[in-house]
Design a protein around this motif. Structure first.
Motif, PDB file in Angstrom:
ATOM      1  N   ASP A   1       0.883  -1.174   0.000  1.00  0.00           N
ATOM      2  CA  ASP A   1       0.000   0.000   0.000  1.00  0.00           C
ATOM      3  C   ASP A   1       0.918   1.221   0.000  1.00  0.00           C
ATOM      4  OD1 ASP A   1      -1.901   1.897   0.305  1.00  0.00           O
ATOM      5  OD2 ASP A   1      -2.782   1.071   2.139  1.00  0.00           O
ATOM      6  N   ILE A   2       1.373   1.578  -1.190  1.00  0.00           N
ATOM      7  CA  ILE A   2       2.525   2.479  -1.315  1.00  0.00           C
ATOM      8  C   ILE A   2       2.243   3.867  -0.737  1.00  0.00           C
ATOM      9  CG2 ILE A   2       2.150   3.414  -3.658  1.00  0.00           C
ATOM     10  CD1 ILE A   2       5.489   1.945  -2.424  1.00  0.00           C
ATOM     11  N   LYS A   3       0.993   4.289  -0.743  1.00  0.00           N
ATOM     12  CA  LYS A   3       0.672   5.607  -0.174  1.00  0.00           C
ATOM     13  C   LYS A   3       0.932   5.657   1.329  1.00  0.00           C
ATOM     14  CE  LYS A   3      -2.740   7.266  -3.500  1.00  0.00           C
ATOM     15  NZ  LYS A   3      -3.538   6.117  -3.981  1.00  0.00           N
ATOM     16  N   LYS A   4       0.945   4.493   1.948  1.00  0.00           N
ATOM     17  CA  LYS A   4       1.203   4.445   3.390  1.00  0.00           C
ATOM     18  C   LYS A   4       2.698   4.452   3.702  1.00  0.00           C
ATOM     19  CE  LYS A   4      -3.151   3.538   4.678  1.00  0.00           C
ATOM     20  NZ  LYS A   4      -3.895   3.761   5.893  1.00  0.00           N
ATOM     21  N   PHE A   5       3.506   4.447   2.662  1.00  0.00           N
ATOM     22  CA  PHE A   5       4.957   4.523   2.844  1.00  0.00           C
ATOM     23  C   PHE A   5       5.459   5.767   2.100  1.00  0.00           C
ATOM     24  CE2 PHE A   5       3.847   0.003   3.220  1.00  0.00           C
ATOM     25  CZ  PHE A   5       4.477  -0.338   4.405  1.00  0.00           C
ATOM     26  N   PRO A   6       5.202   6.941   2.666  1.00  0.00           N
ATOM     27  CA  PRO A   6       5.466   8.185   1.934  1.00  0.00           C
ATOM     28  C   PRO A   6       6.934   8.389   1.552  1.00  0.00           C
ATOM     29  CG  PRO A   6       4.745   8.618   4.201  1.00  0.00           C
ATOM     30  CD  PRO A   6       4.573   7.172   3.977  1.00  0.00           C
ATOM     31  N   ASP A   7       7.851   7.648   2.197  1.00  0.00           N
ATOM     32  CA  ASP A   7       9.254   7.780   1.818  1.00  0.00           C
ATOM     33  C   ASP A   7       9.558   7.175   0.451  1.00  0.00           C
ATOM     34  OD1 ASP A   7      11.082   8.659   4.347  1.00  0.00           O
ATOM     35  OD2 ASP A   7       9.229   7.657   4.973  1.00  0.00           O
ATOM     36  N   PHE A   8       8.649   6.344  -0.031  1.00  0.00           N
ATOM     37  CA  PHE A   8       8.942   5.609  -1.266  1.00  0.00           C
ATOM     38  C   PHE A   8       7.897   5.900  -2.342  1.00  0.00           C
ATOM     39  CE2 PHE A   8      10.012   2.708   2.374  1.00  0.00           C
ATOM     40  CZ  PHE A   8      11.359   3.053   2.415  1.00  0.00           C
ATOM     41  N   PRO A   9       8.345   6.470  -3.472  1.00  0.00           N
ATOM     42  CA  PRO A   9       7.390   6.716  -4.550  1.00  0.00           C
ATOM     43  C   PRO A   9       6.846   5.427  -5.172  1.00  0.00           C
ATOM     44  CG  PRO A   9       9.587   7.625  -5.093  1.00  0.00           C
ATOM     45  CD  PRO A   9       9.676   7.036  -3.722  1.00  0.00           C
ATOM     46  N   THR A  10       7.674   4.398  -5.285  1.00  0.00           N
ATOM     47  CA  THR A  10       7.212   3.147  -5.921  1.00  0.00           C
ATOM     48  C   THR A  10       7.824   1.936  -5.219  1.00  0.00           C
ATOM     49  OG1 THR A  10       9.058   2.832  -7.468  1.00  0.00           O
ATOM     50  CG2 THR A  10       7.283   4.314  -8.193  1.00  0.00           C
ATOM     51  N   ASP A  11       7.412   0.763  -5.687  1.00  0.00           N
ATOM     52  CA  ASP A  11       7.956  -0.498  -5.177  1.00  0.00           C
ATOM     53  C   ASP A  11       9.479  -0.556  -5.313  1.00  0.00           C
ATOM     54  OD1 ASP A  11       7.365  -0.488  -7.951  1.00  0.00           O
ATOM     55  OD2 ASP A  11       7.514  -2.660  -8.074  1.00  0.00           O
ATOM     56  N   ILE A  12      10.023   0.127  -6.329  1.00  0.00           N
ATOM     57  CA  ILE A  12      11.468   0.027  -6.568  1.00  0.00           C
ATOM     58  C   ILE A  12      12.254   0.646  -5.412  1.00  0.00           C
ATOM     59  CG2 ILE A  12      13.353   0.706  -8.125  1.00  0.00           C
ATOM     60  CD1 ILE A  12      11.245   0.532 -10.399  1.00  0.00           C
TER      61      ILE A  12
ATOM     62  N   ALA B   1       7.753  -5.846  -8.417  1.00  0.00           N
ATOM     63  CA  ALA B   1       6.898  -6.367  -9.486  1.00  0.00           C
ATOM     64  C   ALA B   1       6.815  -5.418 -10.679  1.00  0.00           C
ATOM     65  CB  ALA B   1       5.508  -6.701  -8.947  1.00  0.00           C
ATOM     66  N   SER B   2       7.477  -4.262 -10.580  1.00  0.00           N
ATOM     67  CA  SER B   2       7.655  -3.429 -11.774  1.00  0.00           C
ATOM     68  C   SER B   2       8.353  -4.222 -12.879  1.00  0.00           C
ATOM     69  CB  SER B   2       8.481  -2.187 -11.448  1.00  0.00           C
ATOM     70  OG  SER B   2       7.688  -1.273 -10.726  1.00  0.00           O
ATOM     71  N   CYS B   3       9.139  -5.220 -12.495  1.00  0.00           N
ATOM     72  CA  CYS B   3       9.744  -6.134 -13.471  1.00  0.00           C
ATOM     73  C   CYS B   3       8.691  -6.815 -14.324  1.00  0.00           C
ATOM     74  CB  CYS B   3      10.517  -7.247 -12.766  1.00  0.00           C
ATOM     75  SG  CYS B   3      11.964  -6.712 -11.911  1.00  0.00           S
ATOM     76  N   PHE B   4       7.511  -6.969 -13.754  1.00  0.00           N
ATOM     77  CA  PHE B   4       6.415  -7.629 -14.480  1.00  0.00           C
ATOM     78  C   PHE B   4       5.400  -6.595 -14.945  1.00  0.00           C
ATOM     79  CE2 PHE B   4       7.831 -10.407 -10.947  1.00  0.00           C
ATOM     80  CZ  PHE B   4       8.403 -11.421 -11.690  1.00  0.00           C
ATOM     81  N   GLN B   5       5.848  -5.333 -15.065  1.00  0.00           N
ATOM     82  CA  GLN B   5       4.955  -4.223 -15.414  1.00  0.00           C
ATOM     83  C   GLN B   5       3.797  -4.121 -14.437  1.00  0.00           C
ATOM     84  OE1 GLN B   5       5.936  -5.835 -18.806  1.00  0.00           O
ATOM     85  NE2 GLN B   5       7.457  -4.260 -18.482  1.00  0.00           N
ATOM     86  N   TYR B   6       4.055  -4.466 -13.169  1.00  0.00           N
ATOM     87  CA  TYR B   6       2.972  -4.499 -12.204  1.00  0.00           C
ATOM     88  C   TYR B   6       3.421  -3.819 -10.917  1.00  0.00           C
ATOM     89  CZ  TYR B   6      -1.476  -6.349 -10.631  1.00  0.00           C
ATOM     90  OH  TYR B   6      -2.775  -6.478 -10.230  1.00  0.00           O
ATOM     91  N   PRO B   7       3.488  -2.497 -10.921  1.00  0.00           N
ATOM     92  CA  PRO B   7       4.059  -1.763  -9.789  1.00  0.00           C
ATOM     93  C   PRO B   7       3.300  -1.960  -8.484  1.00  0.00           C
ATOM     94  CG  PRO B   7       3.362  -0.247 -11.553  1.00  0.00           C
ATOM     95  CD  PRO B   7       3.041  -1.628 -12.009  1.00  0.00           C
TER      96      PRO B   7
END
Ligand SMILES: *Cc1c(COP(=O)(O)O)cnc(C)c1O
Length: 421
Positions: free
Chosen positions: A348-359, A376-382
């Motif tokens: 739930d990336i919005k709950k981790f404001p330090d990180f824009p994406t999974d990467i 999972a951006s590797c699978f085009q699935y951020p």
């Protein structure tokens, strides 16, 4: 005289378009990431889809002895038919036949691993300018192979909230006159999903209606946890033509042996030309390794069922532990797998404001905790990451502890725009 004439010409040796377009998105992304583990913690790599790396999942002695016999027999060192030894093809036909989908040796083509099987099938079914349908998220090699050939890929959505079932309406939307085939991967990498009979029948109905042949990536055939059941796609249809791709790689835990195959299920002579084409393509590399080919009848007929059961119990136990531990962490949503060797975990990336994406999430997790998950951006699935279930059980708890500590540190309950604290 001729040397004089060419004096002005400069060396220019460019790489072919096909080679330039052969892009592996996992390598590309992972190579561009900052992966520096914390020197005070030993690295736990949950990222690599190779069951041999930890050394905790030994391959079966039956397979080992079969290859040793093939070497000692001194009869398997020459060229064979490019489609493979008749004995190996017969054994694979028996191994893969079901009461409703019988095949014989002539329907089997041996390849150098399942990726090579997929390469043959995609190359044979589609021309440049056509499109093929592939799952999202899905195994990255489909895109690599197709795009290198100038074939367009169209991603059909899988639905995490429905255990990664296919969005059937989305498939219908993507199909047009230029659609050459659809790839169905069951059980799935990276999802670990195993489709039930009804869902597979629903997919087949769309294919029948649109006259769309299927490449069934069934490299994880029979690789399902207790409680789930695996249906070979071809066993559920007598009208849709299916190219089933599989091999020894995953179920027998020998990826480096590079042994795969294509099985042509074609009860209505729709794929006559395709069969001819696959044989022609197999002649480009004159067939796979003959020592492993010679060992196939023994491997497929004599590997004790305990071997498979033990592997699956290991995967299931790890899946259970990961699932219950990660479910309890705020901000993470694991999706329980029912087969294969992977689990997808939603962030739930919005709950981790330090990180824009999974990467960035994954990069910092490595830097601080030395736990490496595949973004999972590797699978085009951020905003998911994939973990492997092949890790030794002793490392699973430690990995979960570290992920928990990390998430606790960065989780910001009230900070998300749509967050309820
Ligand atoms: C591992 C894998 C393959 C490739 O297998 P090889 O036999 O090593 O070429 C193909 N498809 C999927 C979904 C896989 O996970």
């Amino acid at each position: 005289m001729s040397t004089k004439m060419k004096e002005g010409k400069k060396w220019n040796v460019p790489c072919s378009h096909m080679a330039e377009r052969s892009i592996n998105p996992i390598r590309n992304l992972v190579d561009s990431m900052h992966i520096t583990p914390n020197p005070d913690k030993d690295m736990i790599a949950l990222s690599i889809g190779d069951p041999t790396i930890f050394g905790n999942l030994p391959y079966c002695e039956t397979a080992e002895n079969a290859v040793i016999e093939a070497i000692k027999g001194r009869k398997s060192n020459g060229y064979t038919a490019s489609v493979g030894y008749e004995s190996a093809r017969t054994a694979i036909a028996e191994y893969s036949s079901t009461p409703t989908s019988e095949v014989s040796a002539k329907d089997v083509i041996l390849c150098s691993g399942c990726s090579s099987s997929l390469d043959l099938c995609i190359s044979c079914l589609a021309n440049p300018g056509q499109n093929i349908l592939i799952p999202l998220p899905g195994f990255s090699i489909y895109k690599t192979l197709a795009e290198s050939l100038g074939i367009e890929v169209r991603h059909y959505k899988l639905l995490p909230e429905r255990s990664w079932e296919v969005d059937l309406d989305h498939i219908e939307e993507l199909i047009d006159d230029n659609t050459a085939c659809i790839i169905v991967n069951n059980p799935s990498n990276p999802c670990g999903s195993v489709y039930d009979k009804q869902h597979l029948q629903d997919i087949l109905e769309i294919c029948q209606h649109n006259k769309l042949p299927v490449i069934a990536d069934e490299i994880y055939e029979h690789f399902v946890f207790s409680g789930a059941k695996y249906y070979p796609l071809a066993s559920l249809t007598d009208s849709v033509p299916i190219l089933s791709c599989s091999g020894l790689t995953k179920r027998f835990l020998v990826p480096g042996w590079r042994m795969g195959w294509v099985i042509v299920h074609d009860r209505n002579d729709i794929l006559k030309d395709i069969k001819r084409g696959l044989v022609k393509l197999s002649q480009r590399i004159l067939g796979p390794n003959t020592l492993v080919q010679a060992a196939i009848p023994t491997i497929l007929k004599q590997t004790p069922s305990d071997f498979f059961t033990e592997t699956l119990v290991h995967m299931k136990n790890n899946a259970d532990t990961f699932y219950s531990r990660l479910s309890a962490i705020n901000g993470l949503t694991p999706v329980m797998p029912h087969g294969a060797m992977y689990m997808m975990v939603g962030i739930d990336i919005k709950k981790f404001p330090d990180f824009p994406t999974d990467i960035e999430f994954v990069e910092t997790l490595v830097k601080e905790q030395s736990v490496f998950c595949l973004p999972a951006s590797c699978f085009q699935y951020p905003n998911f990451f994939r973990i492997v279930l092949t890790v030794p059980e002793t490392k699973v708890d430690e990995a979960c502890n570290r992920i928990q500590e990390f998430c606790k540190k960065y989780y910001a309950a009230g900070n998300s725009m749509n967050g309820h604290a």
